[in-house]
Design a protein around this motif. Sequence first.
Motif, mmCIF file in Angstrom:
data_model
loop_
_atom_site.group_PDB
_atom_site.id
_atom_site.type_symbol
_atom_site.label_atom_id
_atom_site.label_comp_id
_atom_site.label_asym_id
_atom_site.label_seq_id
_atom_site.Cartn_x
_atom_site.Cartn_y
_atom_site.Cartn_z
ATOM 1 N N ASN A 143 5.828 -1.435 4.078
ATOM 2 C CA ASN A 143 5.815 -1.078 2.665
ATOM 3 C C ASN A 143 7.212 -0.772 2.142
ATOM 4 O OD1 ASN A 143 3.055 -1.371 2.060
ATOM 5 N ND2 ASN A 143 2.586 0.609 2.973
ATOM 6 N N THR A 158 0.867 -1.170 0.000
ATOM 7 C CA THR A 158 0.000 0.000 0.000
ATOM 8 C C THR A 158 0.908 1.225 0.000
ATOM 9 O OG1 THR A 158 -0.091 0.242 2.410
ATOM 10 C CG2 THR A 158 -1.705 -1.243 1.382
ATOM 11 N N PHE A 159 0.338 2.368 -0.275
ATOM 12 C CA PHE A 159 1.152 3.575 -0.346
ATOM 13 C C PHE A 159 1.224 4.316 0.984
ATOM 14 C CE2 PHE A 159 0.263 2.706 -4.786
ATOM 15 C CZ PHE A 159 1.492 2.960 -5.371
ATOM 16 N N GLU A 160 0.878 3.634 2.057
ATOM 17 C CA GLU A 160 1.037 4.222 3.386
ATOM 18 C C GLU A 160 2.521 4.216 3.763
ATOM 19 O OE1 GLU A 160 -1.320 2.061 6.115
ATOM 20 O OE2 GLU A 160 -3.198 2.392 5.032
ATOM 21 N N PRO A 161 2.995 5.291 4.447
ATOM 22 C CA PRO A 161 4.419 5.383 4.809
ATOM 23 C C PRO A 161 4.768 4.497 6.009
ATOM 24 C CG PRO A 161 3.257 7.299 5.637
ATOM 25 C CD PRO A 161 2.242 6.500 4.842
ATOM 26 N N THR A 162 4.768 3.193 5.784
ATOM 27 C CA THR A 162 5.068 2.249 6.860
ATOM 28 C C THR A 162 6.360 1.503 6.558
ATOM 29 O OG1 THR A 162 3.847 0.440 5.809
ATOM 30 C CG2 THR A 162 2.606 1.923 7.275
#
Length: 257
Positions: free
Chosen positions: A158, A151-155
């Motif tokens: 990822n 996903t494009f979440e800043p985690t």
Amino acid sequence: MNKGVRGVLSSFGVIAIVSLVYLALRREIGFVIIGLLSFLLLYLAVRMAGYTREDLGLAGYFNWKLHLVLPVAVMLMNILWVLPLGVGIKTLHPLIYVALLIKYLIFVALYEELVFRGLMQRGFELWKGERVAVILTAIIFGLSHITARFTFEPTFANFWRIYNPLLSGFVFSVYRWKFRRIEGLILAHGLGDAIDRMMTVKKVEWLLGTATGHVYMVLAYTVTQLASIFIYLKLAGSLKGYGGQPNKNRNLEASRL
């Protein structure tokens, strides 16, 4: 059209179609059907590109120590950074172990090595040169894993889903550049993925859930991957790159390994 360009475009076509099918239908038809479709598309792409078995890294000079043992040994070296965290093997039915080996050796490693190190990297070599081929193939290999739960979440998860295959892509591509054949890469790639799925880590919560664990994970993994690249370059340099096109002197050197 240039043979190299045909190879690159064909590899992009295979990756795009397989990725779309995987995202849309993986739960409905399963990875076996998707895998069979992938190999059919790959076969057609190879025919369209006009590649030979040697272009794909499946023919030419062969030395079992360099082309089988070496990449597997380097793969095993790359999991040493996990050992201090306490590792074990999941207790599974024996058939599950067999299924995991089949899945990752055939439907993951065989497919990915043929597409990326076989079809794509050879295409970039013929089109743009060997060093550019290593860089571009590794980057595209890393980005291709965006389809895997990304996903494009800043985690951190990822970040790791791209960073992990990006570095391993450089290792595999450097090996392909210097030693030409990909059978050992298929074996190392598949075994590495299968071991990763079978392995348990006692300190997994610290590793994945804390900033200190994240730093350790990135630094340790980066060091082992850079060491792998160094080993391949150093060994290839000492052997004067004989892993590619053999001659009498190279065969003599190989027999002494």
